[in-house]
Design a protein around this motif. Structure first.
Motif, PDB file in Angstrom:
ATOM      1  N   SER A   1      -4.706  22.049  -2.324  1.00 53.63           N
ATOM      2  CA  SER A   1      -5.755  21.714  -1.264  1.00 53.63           C
ATOM      3  C   SER A   1      -5.244  20.717  -0.394  1.00 53.63           C
ATOM      4  O   SER A   1      -4.276  19.722  -0.731  1.00 53.63           O
ATOM      5  N   PRO A   2      -5.457  20.836   0.704  1.00 53.54           N
ATOM      6  CA  PRO A   2      -4.772  19.868   1.642  1.00 53.54           C
ATOM      7  C   PRO A   2      -5.742  18.609   1.756  1.00 53.54           C
ATOM      8  O   PRO A   2      -7.126  18.901   1.665  1.00 53.54           O
ATOM      9  N   GLY A   3      -4.947  17.608   1.965  1.00 46.46           N
ATOM     10  CA  GLY A   3      -5.783  16.160   2.006  1.00 46.46           C
ATOM     11  C   GLY A   3      -4.826  15.124   2.306  1.00 46.46           C
ATOM     12  O   GLY A   3      -3.592  15.332   2.331  1.00 46.46           O
ATOM     13  N   TYR A   4      -5.134  13.973   2.281  1.00 47.05           N
ATOM     14  CA  TYR A   4      -4.663  12.366   2.719  1.00 47.05           C
ATOM     15  C   TYR A   4      -5.569  11.321   2.457  1.00 47.05           C
ATOM     16  O   TYR A   4      -6.587  11.493   2.293  1.00 47.05           O
ATOM     17  N   GLY A   5      -4.703  10.290   2.117  1.00 47.25           N
ATOM     18  CA  GLY A   5      -5.434   9.023   1.844  1.00 47.25           C
ATOM     19  C   GLY A   5      -4.644   8.038   1.766  1.00 47.25           C
ATOM     20  O   GLY A   5      -3.441   7.944   1.904  1.00 47.25           O
ATOM     21  N   ILE A   6      -5.055   6.713   1.373  1.00 49.85           N
ATOM     22  CA  ILE A   6      -4.447   5.452   1.364  1.00 49.85           C
ATOM     23  C   ILE A   6      -4.859   4.825   0.318  1.00 49.85           C
ATOM     24  O   ILE A   6      -6.205   4.697   0.203  1.00 49.85           O
TER      25      ILE A   6
ATOM     26  N   GLY B   1       0.879  -1.213  -0.030  1.00 49.03           N
ATOM     27  CA  GLY B   1      -0.031   0.065  -0.170  1.00 49.03           C
ATOM     28  C   GLY B   1       0.911   1.128  -0.082  1.00 49.03           C
ATOM     29  O   GLY B   1       2.044   1.259   0.141  1.00 49.03           O
ATOM     30  N   ILE B   2       0.080   2.435  -0.173  1.00 54.60           N
ATOM     31  CA  ILE B   2       0.720   3.851  -0.168  1.00 54.60           C
ATOM     32  C   ILE B   2      -0.211   4.668   0.484  1.00 54.60           C
ATOM     33  O   ILE B   2      -1.232   4.467   0.106  1.00 54.60           O
ATOM     34  N   THR B   3       0.373   5.292   1.237  1.00 54.30           N
ATOM     35  CA  THR B   3      -0.203   6.700   1.987  1.00 54.30           C
ATOM     36  C   THR B   3       0.305   7.989   1.221  1.00 54.30           C
ATOM     37  O   THR B   3       1.312   7.980   0.524  1.00 54.30           O
TER      38      THR B   3
ATOM     39  N   HIS C   1       3.423  -4.323   3.963  1.00 51.95           N
ATOM     40  CA  HIS C   1       4.230  -3.283   3.697  1.00 51.95           C
ATOM     41  C   HIS C   1       3.375  -1.745   3.058  1.00 51.95           C
ATOM     42  O   HIS C   1       2.890  -2.163   1.884  1.00 51.95           O
ATOM     43  N   ILE C   2       3.395  -0.816   3.619  1.00 49.39           N
ATOM     44  CA  ILE C   2       2.712   0.337   3.213  1.00 49.39           C
ATOM     45  C   ILE C   2       3.563   1.768   3.424  1.00 49.39           C
ATOM     46  O   ILE C   2       4.188   1.897   4.589  1.00 49.39           O
ATOM     47  N   PHE C   3       3.990   1.992   2.287  1.00 50.44           N
ATOM     48  CA  PHE C   3       4.789   3.137   1.860  1.00 50.44           C
ATOM     49  C   PHE C   3       3.998   4.530   2.336  1.00 50.44           C
ATOM     50  O   PHE C   3       2.924   4.579   2.153  1.00 50.44           O
ATOM     51  N   THR C   4       5.071   5.467   2.202  1.00 46.55           N
ATOM     52  CA  THR C   4       4.520   6.837   2.291  1.00 46.55           C
ATOM     53  C   THR C   4       4.868   7.708   1.130  1.00 46.55           C
ATOM     54  O   THR C   4       5.860   7.373   0.539  1.00 46.55           O
ATOM     55  N   ASP C   5       3.945   8.755   0.669  1.00 50.26           N
ATOM     56  CA  ASP C   5       4.255   9.586  -0.246  1.00 50.26           C
ATOM     57  C   ASP C   5       3.959  11.193   0.211  1.00 50.26           C
ATOM     58  O   ASP C   5       2.869  11.557  -0.380  1.00 50.26           O
ATOM     59  N   HIS C   6       4.684  11.842   1.077  1.00 47.48           N
ATOM     60  CA  HIS C   6       4.276  13.051   1.355  1.00 47.48           C
ATOM     61  C   HIS C   6       4.904  13.949   0.380  1.00 47.48           C
ATOM     62  O   HIS C   6       5.999  14.050   0.055  1.00 47.48           O
ATOM     63  N   LYS C   7       3.973  14.812   0.052  1.00 46.76           N
ATOM     64  CA  LYS C   7       4.249  15.822  -1.011  1.00 46.76           C
ATOM     65  C   LYS C   7       4.104  17.215  -0.399  1.00 46.76           C
ATOM     66  O   LYS C   7       3.434  17.685   0.575  1.00 46.76           O
TER      67      LYS C   7
END
Length: 322
Positions: free
Chosen positions: A239-244, A194-196, A225-231
């Motif tokens: 716009s602000p937001g987040y997800g998975i 996965g990826i967040t 394994h879930i990876f992160t992708d912070h921009k």
């Protein structure tokens, strides 16, 4: 030049699918009574945008819309494909709304397709760009589509209401024809990936989603394994937001996915947007738990594809794969 014969259809249901099949079969269609009795009759902005996209990837495509938008004449052209194309998908629906039919069209073009799509990359209505990259593209390879040239690059992310995301889709042409496939063994889940993502919010939101999702999965299997992708900056959209986005891979090569995104809702007018912005966003911990439960629900239902991808592998006219 002979008179064009249109197949007459009514209503707005299956709008993209109708135009997709019309294009692939080279059969013109006339669709009337498009939301004729609705408060806001006629075509929606995303449907008009999809028509403009068809014009960009096709040659000699004809589109006629009446003044109220309740009647459409569509004469399909030849799908050409091409490089360095660009399309602004707008803010009514996410890029996933356009990717679903566009990937299929690109396979049957005269030339390989490379197109930049701008708009919303992640929302709760349509499949996210992450799901397309982790699930849809690997799924297509089962049908004989070459891996070389089949790619989706996420250059920046954008969530509702203001978007700002950009992706580049590359689709090769099918050399001969798609391979028919009898696929009934869903196998057993062997790993979950996965990826967040997060845009214009703290990266801690991603860690919270991962911890919540892993708290459910770790009781079932170890390979998670879930990876992160912070921009940040220009890559974070407007716009602000987040997800998975999560995908379960099985021993028989199936990919079962689920995803969601959280942001302020799109409104029809300024007043509505102001009301939406007063609402609290769903906490990231709840999002992690919810989407993990959704993925487990997809797995429990069985089948070689999840509910999102059923239309991708079934021929609606004959009930057969492709």
């Amino acid at each position: 030049m002979g008179k064009i014969t249109y197949r007459r259809l009514k209503g707005s249901q299956n709008f993209r699918l109708r135009l997709l099949l019309s294009t692939l079969s080279s059969n013109p269609v006339l669709i009337d009574d498009i939301r004729a009795d609705a408060t806001w009759p006629g075509l929606r902005p995303q449907e008009v945008s999809f028509l403009r996209l068809l014009e960009k990837v096709s040659d000699d495509c004809g589109v006629e819309i009446n003044e109220t938008g309740t009647k459409l004449k569509y004469k399909p052209g030849i799908v050409m494909g091409g490089k360095n194309l660009s399309h602004d998908c707008g803010l009514s629906r996410s890029i996933g709304y356009f990717l679903e039919p566009l990937i299929v069209l690109g396979l049957f073009g005269k030339k390989p397709l490379s197109i930049r799509l701008k708009g919303i990359t992640n929302d709760s209505k349509d499949p996210s760009v992450d799901t397309f990259r982790s699930t849809t593209l690997p799924l297509l390879k089962h049908f004989g589509i070459p891996s070389e040239g089949l790619e989706l690059k996420i250059e920046s992310r954008g969530v509702a209401p203001n978007g700002g995301g950009e992706v580049v889709l590359s689709v090769p042409i099918v050399p001969n024809s798609l391979r028919a496939l009898t696929w009934i063994d869903e196998g057993l889940v062997k790993r979950i990936r996965g990826i967040t993502f997060s845009t214009r919010v703290t990266v801690q939101f991603e860690n919270t989603m991962i911890h919540a999702a892993r708290g459910i999965f770790n009781r079932l299997l170890p390979d998670v394994h879930i990876f992160t992708d912070h921009k940040a900056g220009a890559q974070a959209g407007k716009s602000p937001g987040y997800g998975i986005s999560l995908v379960a891979e099985t021993t028989s090569g199936c990919f079962i996915s689920a995803d969601t995104a959280v942001s302020y809702a799109r409104g029809e007018g300024e007043d509505e947007m102001e009301d939406e912005e007063k609402k609290e966003l769903i906490p990231p911990e709840d999002i992690g738990k919810q989407i993990a439960s959704v993925l487990l629900g997809e797995i429990e239902q069985g089948g070689v594809v999840d509910s999102t991808h059923q239309v991708c592998v079934l021929n609606p006219g004959k009930g057969k794969i492709w």
